[in-house]
Design an enzyme around this catalytic site. Structure first.
Site, PDB file in Angstrom:
ATOM      1  N   HIS A 303       0.341 -13.563  -2.211  1.00 19.61           N
ATOM      2  CA  HIS A 303       1.349 -13.992  -1.240  1.00 19.61           C
ATOM      3  C   HIS A 303       0.663 -14.915  -0.236  1.00 19.61           C
ATOM      4  O   HIS A 303      -0.320 -14.542   0.382  1.00 19.61           O
ATOM      5  CB  HIS A 303       1.935 -12.769  -0.527  1.00 19.61           C
ATOM      6  CG  HIS A 303       3.123 -13.070   0.332  1.00 19.61           C
ATOM      7  ND1 HIS A 303       3.036 -13.808   1.492  1.00 19.61           N
ATOM      8  CD2 HIS A 303       4.433 -12.730   0.209  1.00 19.61           C
ATOM      9  CE1 HIS A 303       4.235 -13.903   2.046  1.00 19.61           C
ATOM     10  NE2 HIS A 303       5.099 -13.262   1.287  1.00 19.61           N
ATOM     11  N   HIS A 346      -0.300  -6.272   8.198  1.00 18.40           N
ATOM     12  CA  HIS A 346      -0.992  -7.332   8.911  1.00 18.40           C
ATOM     13  C   HIS A 346      -1.265  -6.937  10.358  1.00 18.40           C
ATOM     14  O   HIS A 346      -0.461  -6.261  10.994  1.00 18.40           O
ATOM     15  CB  HIS A 346      -0.098  -8.591   8.894  1.00 18.40           C
ATOM     16  CG  HIS A 346      -0.771  -9.849   9.321  1.00 18.40           C
ATOM     17  ND1 HIS A 346      -0.091 -10.938   9.826  1.00 18.40           N
ATOM     18  CD2 HIS A 346      -2.075 -10.207   9.315  1.00 18.40           C
ATOM     19  CE1 HIS A 346      -0.939 -11.912  10.096  1.00 18.40           C
ATOM     20  NE2 HIS A 346      -2.147 -11.490   9.805  1.00 18.40           N
ATOM     21  N   TYR A 361      16.273  -9.807   5.426  1.00 18.17           N
ATOM     22  CA  TYR A 361      14.855 -10.173   5.391  1.00 18.17           C
ATOM     23  C   TYR A 361      14.145  -9.259   4.411  1.00 18.17           C
ATOM     24  O   TYR A 361      14.283  -8.034   4.477  1.00 18.17           O
ATOM     25  CB  TYR A 361      14.260 -10.056   6.789  1.00 18.17           C
ATOM     26  CG  TYR A 361      12.796 -10.399   6.878  1.00 18.17           C
ATOM     27  CD1 TYR A 361      12.313 -11.627   6.431  1.00 18.17           C
ATOM     28  CD2 TYR A 361      11.885  -9.496   7.412  1.00 18.17           C
ATOM     29  CE1 TYR A 361      10.971 -11.944   6.516  1.00 18.17           C
ATOM     30  CE2 TYR A 361      10.536  -9.801   7.518  1.00 18.17           C
ATOM     31  CZ  TYR A 361      10.085 -11.028   7.061  1.00 18.17           C
ATOM     32  OH  TYR A 361       8.745 -11.337   7.142  1.00 18.17           O
TER      33      TYR A 361
END
Length: 448
Positions: A303, A346, A361
């Site tokens: 990704h 993250h 989303y």
């Protein structure tokens, strides 16, 4: 209000292409609403045609490098000194500027429900609700994120922002931005940017409007470098549209509001300031349709970083470190093989404010809804919820097209401070962090 009855006189570009708008990003445009209003071969003739005044609007210092030098010449019915009577400080409502320390919320990942459309009459200036501030408006660094709720058009009211340029991101309802450079109409999935110092008013087109607003205190938004991507894809210059000249010769009382140094001031004028008959230059408002963005992604595995989806960037003095990046997550194909396809878990040096224009989303299928928002500040961990993780970890890896979705992010190098409105308006989801509760320990040292 019947906006079509307003006494604007529309102009055209010198090439007569794209009625109402001129195509290109950062171009040196020229446009006139009356033939011959633009002087030829000079900027400030002894006497301007039609009895107009010549005036320069500078968006950069005179000595800025040519590639970063922004200015336009305006040929107007009255010079702007006639637009500035005695200013009085006035109430800012729920609009805030950085630095702003209003609450004592502990650090956390935050998410908000969309605000309901109010029943009372709210113009644009009355309907701005600041969510976060970052940096310092007085040092021209940082930003603020706002929501706007508008239920009535501005009538005989105008505004300009000396503190920063403004990016409108509609989520519900269309807006008509009547600027001194021309008229811009935007709908959900389009954006508009109005540079600092440009006068405008906001009118409704098809009923009440709700959306997001980014106030950029720093360097002007520009297109990001493409690097090895090459000359095409992402946001293409030709898809940005700048309005042709339009003016009002209207001698009726109006109010002019100015945001300056984090405060709001107002003065009264006997005439409309939307009186630019012609202009030329590269400092001007523009619009962009997010649906024309050409995304680039992984076609093998892994990704990519979300920076691959940057539409516009406001650079800082540190190369590669943005004052603001405006990033979108549009419709796209997901084809990476042997890959966890949603955004990974993250922790980030940048601070991320996200909104959703429509759709779902992919990293947050629940709780993050159109008109809502989330904030993941610097070095606070974030990532997919349990549902998204399970689906992406166990689903068949066939090509999948994400359709009917448009999320975006305002990302900045500065911590984003939450306002009192954002903390106490009742929109804050107390259980947001619970979306990760279902992530269980999966480690087994005996099973590689």
């Amino acid at each position: 209000m019947n906006i079509n009855a307003a006494p604007q006189i529309l102009g055209r570009s010198s090439q007569d292409i794209t009625p109402g708008y001129m195509s290109g990003f950062g171009n040196s445009f020229e446009t006139e609403a009356l033939p011959g209003a633009l002087p030829v071969g000079r900027n400030s003739p002894q006497r301007c045609a039609y009895g107009l005044y010549a005036e320069q609007l500078s968006g950069s210092p005179f000595t800025a490098p040519r590639g970063a030098n922004e200015r336009s010449w305006l040929y107007r019915i009255r010079p702007s000194v006639k637009h500035s009577g005695r200013f009085a400080k006035t109430d800012m409502g729920l609009w805030r500027s950085a630095p702003c320390f209003e609450h004592d919320l502990p650090i956390a990942q935050l998410r908000w429900d969309p605000p309901p459309m109010p029943q009372e009459k709210l113009t644009f200036l009355q309907g701005v609700r600041t969510m976060t501030t970052a940096g310092d408006v007085n040092t021209q660094a940082g930003m603020a994120t706002h929501l706007y709720l508008i239920t009535q058009s501005m009538v005989d009211q105008h505004f300009y922002n000396a503190d920063g340029e403004m990016m409108f991101v509609p989520q519900q309802g269309s807006l008509r931005l009547v600027t001194e450079f021309g008229i811009i109409t935007i709908e959900p999935a389009e954006i508009a940017v109005i540079p600092r110092g440009i006068k405008f008013r906001v009118e409704l087109v098809d009923g009440p409007a709700r959306g997001y607003l980014c106030e950029n205190y720093g360097g002007a938004f520009t297109l990001p470098e493409r690097g090895p991507i090459g000359a095409n894809c992402l946001a293409n210059s030709r898809d940005f549209l700048t309005p042709v000249a339009a003016y009002e010769d209207k001698d009726t009382p109006t109010e002019l509001y100015v945001k300056w140094g984090g405060s709001l001031y107002v003065t009264k004028l006997p005439h409309s300031p939307i009186d630019v008959v012609a202009w030329h230059g590269n400092y001007a408002p523009y619009k962009y349709d997010l649906r024309t963005y050409s995304p680039v992604g992984a076609i093998g595995f892994d990704h990519p970083d979300p920076s691959i989806f940057t539409v516009l960037t406001s650079p800082s003095e540190t190369p590669g470190t943005a004052n603001i990046d405006f990033v979108i997550f549009p419709e796209r194909w997901m084809v990476a093989d042997n890959t966890f396809r949603p955004p990974w878990y993250h922790m980030n040096i940048m601070s991320e404010f996200m909104g959703l224009i429509y759709g779902v989303y992919d990293a947050k299928p629940q709780g993050f809804v159109p008109g809502g928002a989330s904030l993941h500040n610097m070095m606070l961990p974030h990532g997919p919820d349990r549902e998204a993780f399970d689906h992406a970890s166990n689903g068949e890896l066939k090509p999948v097209k994400l359709t009917g979705t448009m999320a975006f992010m305002f990302e900045t190098r500065y911590p984003q401070r939450v306002t009192e409105y954002a903390a106490s308006s009742g929109l804050l989801q107390d259980d947001y962090a619970d979306c990760w509760n279902g992530l269980e320990k999966r480690f087994d040292p005996n099973r590689p």
